[in-house]
Scaffold this motif. Structure first.
Motif, PDB file in Angstrom:
ATOM      1  N   LEU A 270     -16.687   2.311 -15.811  1.00 45.01           N
ATOM      2  CA  LEU A 270     -15.667   2.818 -15.969  1.00 45.01           C
ATOM      3  C   LEU A 270     -14.603   2.426 -16.979  1.00 45.01           C
ATOM      4  CD1 LEU A 270     -14.591   5.692 -17.908  1.00 45.01           C
ATOM      5  CD2 LEU A 270     -14.150   6.001 -15.120  1.00 45.01           C
ATOM      6  N   SER A 271     -14.605   2.301 -18.211  1.00 44.55           N
ATOM      7  CA  SER A 271     -12.972   1.721 -18.773  1.00 44.55           C
ATOM      8  C   SER A 271     -12.011   2.179 -18.059  1.00 44.55           C
ATOM      9  CB  SER A 271     -13.336   0.514 -19.941  1.00 44.55           C
ATOM     10  OG  SER A 271     -14.177  -0.507 -19.403  1.00 44.55           O
ATOM     11  N   ILE A 272     -11.001   2.545 -18.450  1.00 44.12           N
ATOM     12  CA  ILE A 272      -9.408   2.939 -18.996  1.00 44.12           C
ATOM     13  C   ILE A 272      -8.332   2.444 -19.654  1.00 44.12           C
ATOM     14  CG2 ILE A 272      -7.918   4.444 -17.600  1.00 44.12           C
ATOM     15  CD1 ILE A 272      -9.763   5.190 -15.511  1.00 44.12           C
ATOM     16  N   ILE A 273      -7.860   3.098 -20.653  1.00 42.03           N
ATOM     17  CA  ILE A 273      -7.082   2.037 -20.952  1.00 42.03           C
ATOM     18  C   ILE A 273      -5.837   3.885 -21.429  1.00 42.03           C
ATOM     19  CG2 ILE A 273      -8.093   3.024 -22.945  1.00 42.03           C
ATOM     20  CD1 ILE A 273      -6.097   0.738 -24.830  1.00 42.03           C
ATOM     21  N   GLY A 274      -4.623   3.008 -21.339  1.00 45.10           N
ATOM     22  CA  GLY A 274      -3.172   4.637 -21.349  1.00 45.10           C
ATOM     23  C   GLY A 274      -2.191   4.702 -22.403  1.00 45.10           C
ATOM     24  N   VAL A 281       2.578   1.062 -13.881  1.00 43.66           N
ATOM     25  CA  VAL A 281       1.006   0.753 -13.986  1.00 43.66           C
ATOM     26  C   VAL A 281       0.546  -0.295 -14.243  1.00 43.66           C
ATOM     27  CG1 VAL A 281       0.790   2.122 -16.334  1.00 43.66           C
ATOM     28  CG2 VAL A 281       1.644   0.159 -16.292  1.00 43.66           C
ATOM     29  N   THR A 282       1.327  -1.582 -13.433  1.00 44.31           N
ATOM     30  CA  THR A 282       1.487  -3.339 -13.398  1.00 44.31           C
ATOM     31  C   THR A 282       0.712  -2.856 -11.359  1.00 44.31           C
ATOM     32  OG1 THR A 282       3.886  -3.562 -12.687  1.00 44.31           O
ATOM     33  CG2 THR A 282       2.499  -3.923 -14.979  1.00 44.31           C
ATOM     34  N   ALA A 283       1.163  -2.552 -10.680  1.00 44.18           N
ATOM     35  CA  ALA A 283       1.231  -1.311  -9.749  1.00 44.18           C
ATOM     36  C   ALA A 283      -0.648  -0.524  -9.602  1.00 44.18           C
ATOM     37  CB  ALA A 283       1.791  -0.626  -8.772  1.00 44.18           C
ATOM     38  N   LEU A 284      -1.072  -0.712 -10.152  1.00 44.03           N
ATOM     39  CA  LEU A 284      -2.671  -0.173 -10.552  1.00 44.03           C
ATOM     40  C   LEU A 284      -3.411  -0.916 -10.746  1.00 44.03           C
ATOM     41  CD1 LEU A 284      -2.891   2.311 -12.890  1.00 44.03           C
ATOM     42  CD2 LEU A 284      -2.889   3.407 -10.686  1.00 44.03           C
ATOM     43  N   ILE A 285      -4.751  -0.885  -9.330  1.00 46.14           N
ATOM     44  CA  ILE A 285      -5.719  -1.861  -9.666  1.00 46.14           C
ATOM     45  C   ILE A 285      -6.653  -1.325  -9.194  1.00 46.14           C
ATOM     46  CG2 ILE A 285      -6.974  -3.361  -7.658  1.00 46.14           C
ATOM     47  CD1 ILE A 285      -3.822  -2.922  -5.532  1.00 46.14           C
ATOM     48  N   PRO A 286      -7.459  -2.372 -10.027  1.00 51.42           N
ATOM     49  CA  PRO A 286      -7.298  -2.810 -11.673  1.00 51.42           C
ATOM     50  C   PRO A 286      -5.548  -2.834 -12.421  1.00 51.42           C
ATOM     51  CG  PRO A 286      -8.663  -1.769 -12.256  1.00 51.42           C
ATOM     52  CD  PRO A 286      -8.726  -1.698 -10.808  1.00 51.42           C
ATOM     53  N   LYS A 287      -5.225  -3.458 -12.619  1.00 47.83           N
ATOM     54  CA  LYS A 287      -4.457  -3.499 -13.567  1.00 47.83           C
ATOM     55  C   LYS A 287      -4.761  -2.625 -14.690  1.00 47.83           C
ATOM     56  CE  LYS A 287      -0.965  -6.784 -11.822  1.00 47.83           C
ATOM     57  NZ  LYS A 287      -2.131  -7.217 -11.020  1.00 47.83           N
ATOM     58  N   LEU A 288      -3.767  -1.312 -15.604  1.00 47.63           N
ATOM     59  CA  LEU A 288      -4.127  -0.702 -16.630  1.00 47.63           C
ATOM     60  C   LEU A 288      -4.078  -1.010 -18.267  1.00 47.63           C
ATOM     61  CD1 LEU A 288      -4.740   1.986 -17.381  1.00 47.63           C
ATOM     62  CD2 LEU A 288      -2.650   2.902 -17.178  1.00 47.63           C
ATOM     63  N   THR A 289      -4.874  -1.454 -18.493  1.00 50.98           N
ATOM     64  CA  THR A 289      -5.295  -2.053 -19.747  1.00 50.98           C
ATOM     65  C   THR A 289      -4.229  -0.100 -20.454  1.00 50.98           C
ATOM     66  OG1 THR A 289      -6.470  -3.116 -20.276  1.00 50.98           O
ATOM     67  CG2 THR A 289      -5.485  -1.897 -22.815  1.00 50.98           C
ATOM     68  N   THR A 290      -2.719  -1.568 -21.608  1.00 50.60           N
ATOM     69  CA  THR A 290      -2.115   0.448 -21.914  1.00 50.60           C
ATOM     70  C   THR A 290      -1.539  -0.416 -23.411  1.00 50.60           C
ATOM     71  OG1 THR A 290      -1.260   2.128 -22.335  1.00 50.60           O
ATOM     72  CG2 THR A 290      -0.330  -0.287 -21.213  1.00 50.60           C
ATOM     73  N   GLU A 328      -6.589  -5.154 -16.976  1.00 50.18           N
ATOM     74  CA  GLU A 328      -8.274  -5.720 -15.554  1.00 50.18           C
ATOM     75  C   GLU A 328      -8.919  -4.565 -16.014  1.00 50.18           C
ATOM     76  OE1 GLU A 328      -5.432  -8.430 -13.208  1.00 50.18           O
ATOM     77  OE2 GLU A 328      -6.749  -6.648 -11.980  1.00 50.18           O
ATOM     78  N   SER A 329      -8.371  -3.089 -17.144  1.00 54.36           N
ATOM     79  CA  SER A 329      -9.223  -1.977 -16.428  1.00 54.36           C
ATOM     80  C   SER A 329     -10.021  -1.102 -17.583  1.00 54.36           C
ATOM     81  CB  SER A 329      -7.961  -0.594 -16.772  1.00 54.36           C
ATOM     82  OG  SER A 329      -7.341  -1.096 -18.107  1.00 54.36           O
ATOM     83  N   THR A 330     -10.246  -2.690 -18.690  1.00 53.95           N
ATOM     84  CA  THR A 330     -11.088  -2.573 -20.071  1.00 53.95           C
ATOM     85  C   THR A 330     -11.983  -3.736 -19.735  1.00 53.95           C
ATOM     86  OG1 THR A 330      -9.615  -3.444 -21.309  1.00 53.95           O
ATOM     87  CG2 THR A 330     -10.019  -1.471 -21.121  1.00 53.95           C
ATOM     88  N   LYS A 331     -13.821  -3.108 -19.933  1.00 53.24           N
ATOM     89  CA  LYS A 331     -14.807  -4.440 -19.769  1.00 53.24           C
ATOM     90  C   LYS A 331     -14.753  -4.249 -20.574  1.00 53.24           C
ATOM     91  CE  LYS A 331     -17.901  -5.700 -16.882  1.00 53.24           C
ATOM     92  NZ  LYS A 331     -18.964  -5.730 -15.603  1.00 53.24           N
ATOM     93  N   LYS A 332     -15.622  -5.283 -21.331  1.00 54.41           N
ATOM     94  CA  LYS A 332     -17.047  -5.844 -22.736  1.00 54.41           C
ATOM     95  C   LYS A 332     -18.022  -4.782 -22.405  1.00 54.41           C
ATOM     96  CE  LYS A 332     -17.834  -8.516 -26.294  1.00 54.41           C
ATOM     97  NZ  LYS A 332     -17.333  -8.182 -27.587  1.00 54.41           N
ATOM     98  N   LEU A 333     -19.131  -4.616 -22.989  1.00 53.45           N
ATOM     99  CA  LEU A 333     -20.100  -4.004 -22.720  1.00 53.45           C
ATOM    100  C   LEU A 333     -20.681  -4.792 -24.031  1.00 53.45           C
ATOM    101  CD1 LEU A 333     -20.151  -0.094 -22.947  1.00 53.45           C
ATOM    102  CD2 LEU A 333     -19.863  -1.736 -20.902  1.00 53.45           C
TER     103      LEU A 333
END
Ligand code: RIB
Length: 339
Positions: A270-274, A281-290, A328-333
């Motif tokens: 699951l990719s997540i963007i904020g 958000v830099t403390a989130l693992i994986p770091k949030l794309t936003t 790091e929270s979004t990935k290419k399919l």
């Protein structure tokens, strides 16, 4: 020694009362540096404390500004206040910060209180559109005001806003560029213009990429983490998507928590963007794309416009551009499948 007056200072410094008053109110045009330093030296020697109220009566200024935000517990707003306060203090103004808790009544009460305190100007991030009462209070009180972040973007009104439609568009485009086709969106409160604009932009980018957004994939959030967690947990247990756009970072945190509890890997499954790019958000693992708002600078700019309104009677509207911050929270399919 009784309380000293500016008359005493004038006598000690061998200048007129007007000269002392001009030094007090930073109106020293044409005054010699020698005279100014002599007055300041006497004030320091006797530890002179000018009567702020009396000074305000002379200058008609309190050198105080009011700032009302809708939800001080959301980390976006302290960052905004930080920029506003730094600019206010740099320009010799104090800042009174108020929290309306997204309630029009509290907002109206604070507007009344700030006017009673004779602030020189008000910075307002309204819950959404200004209530009729709030608008009347601001306009009848004849106190300069600037809207920022929320509230209608009236062209004849000083304001600092983000291009929220563009922000939603960037979020959707990032995900479709990564070949996601099963995408959900969690909005903020539907009555808030920022939420509406972000969803509009998000829909525009998916339409450009010929990606469907079923109504069941539009989750109505409230910009808060707790309800985002509950919404996401329910949704992810009953739906298969490869990506979610959260209309603010706090809701993205709630989605992280739900995905973790369901054993869903971010970003592999699951990719997540904020949206906002709050420091947290830099403390989130994986770091949030936003989608980043230049929040500190927006607060600073809003105060700059307000002081310009107060001192120069100038009005200006400023719209900031959002930027995509890929972490790091979004990935290419691969076309529709995992890479
Ligand atoms: O996170 C809170 C949201 O409300 C932010 O996106 C900001 O735009 C404010 O309006």
């Amino acid at each position: 020694m009784g309380k000293l007056t500016i008359k005493d200072i004038a006598r000690e410094a061998g200048v007129s009362i007007t000269t002392v008053s001009r030094v007090l109110n930073n109106k020293e045009e044409g005054m010699s540096q020698k005279t100014r330093e002599k007055v300041l030296r006497v004030m320091e020697e006797v530890n002179f404390q000018p009567n702020k109220l009396a000074r305000g009566l002379v200058t008609k200024r309190s050198n105080m500004l009011g700032l009302i935000v809708p939800n001080i517990s959301n980390p976006f707003f302290p960052e905004l206040c930080r920029g506003a306060e730094d600019e206010a203090n740099k320009r010799n103004y104090s800042l009174i910060i108020c929290n309306s808790d997204d309630q029009s009544q509290k907002e109206e009460n604070y507007l009344r209180l700030l006017q009673e305190q004779q602030v020189d100007g008000i910075l307002l991030s309204s819950k959404n559109r200004l209530s009729k009462t709030s608008k009347n209070q601001l306009q009848s009180g004849k106190i300069p005001y600037v809207l920022f972040d929320r509230g209608e973007e009236a062209s004849n009104q000083s304001g600092v806003f983000l291009d929220n439609e563009r922000g939603g568009y960037l979020a959707g485009k990032h995900l479709t560029d990564l070949n996601h086709t099963q995408i959900a969106c969690m909005t903020g409160p539907t009555e808030i213009q920022n939420s509406q604009q972000r969803l509009l932009g998000f829909r525009r980018s998916l339409k450009e990429a010929s990606v469907q957004l079923p109504q069941s994939f539009v989750l109505i959030g409230d910009f808060q983490m707790e309800s985002a967690y509950r919404l996401a947990k329910e949704f992810l247990q009953n739906n298969t998507v490869t990506a979610i756009f959260a209309s603010n970072d706090l809701m993205a945190c709630g989605i992280y928590q739900a995905a973790h509890e369901l054993g869903i890997q971010i970003p592999d499954q699951l990719s997540i963007i904020g949206f906002d790019d709050i420091p947290l958000v830099t403390a989130l693992i994986p770091k949030l794309t936003t989608i980043r708002q230049a929040t500190y600078e927006m607060g600073r700019k809003a105060i700059e416009l307000l002081i310009n309104e107060i001192e120069n009677k100038s009005s200006e509207g400023v719209v900031f551009e959002p930027t995509l911050i890929v972490r790091e929270s979004t990935k290419k399919l691969k076309r529709g499948v995992d890479i």
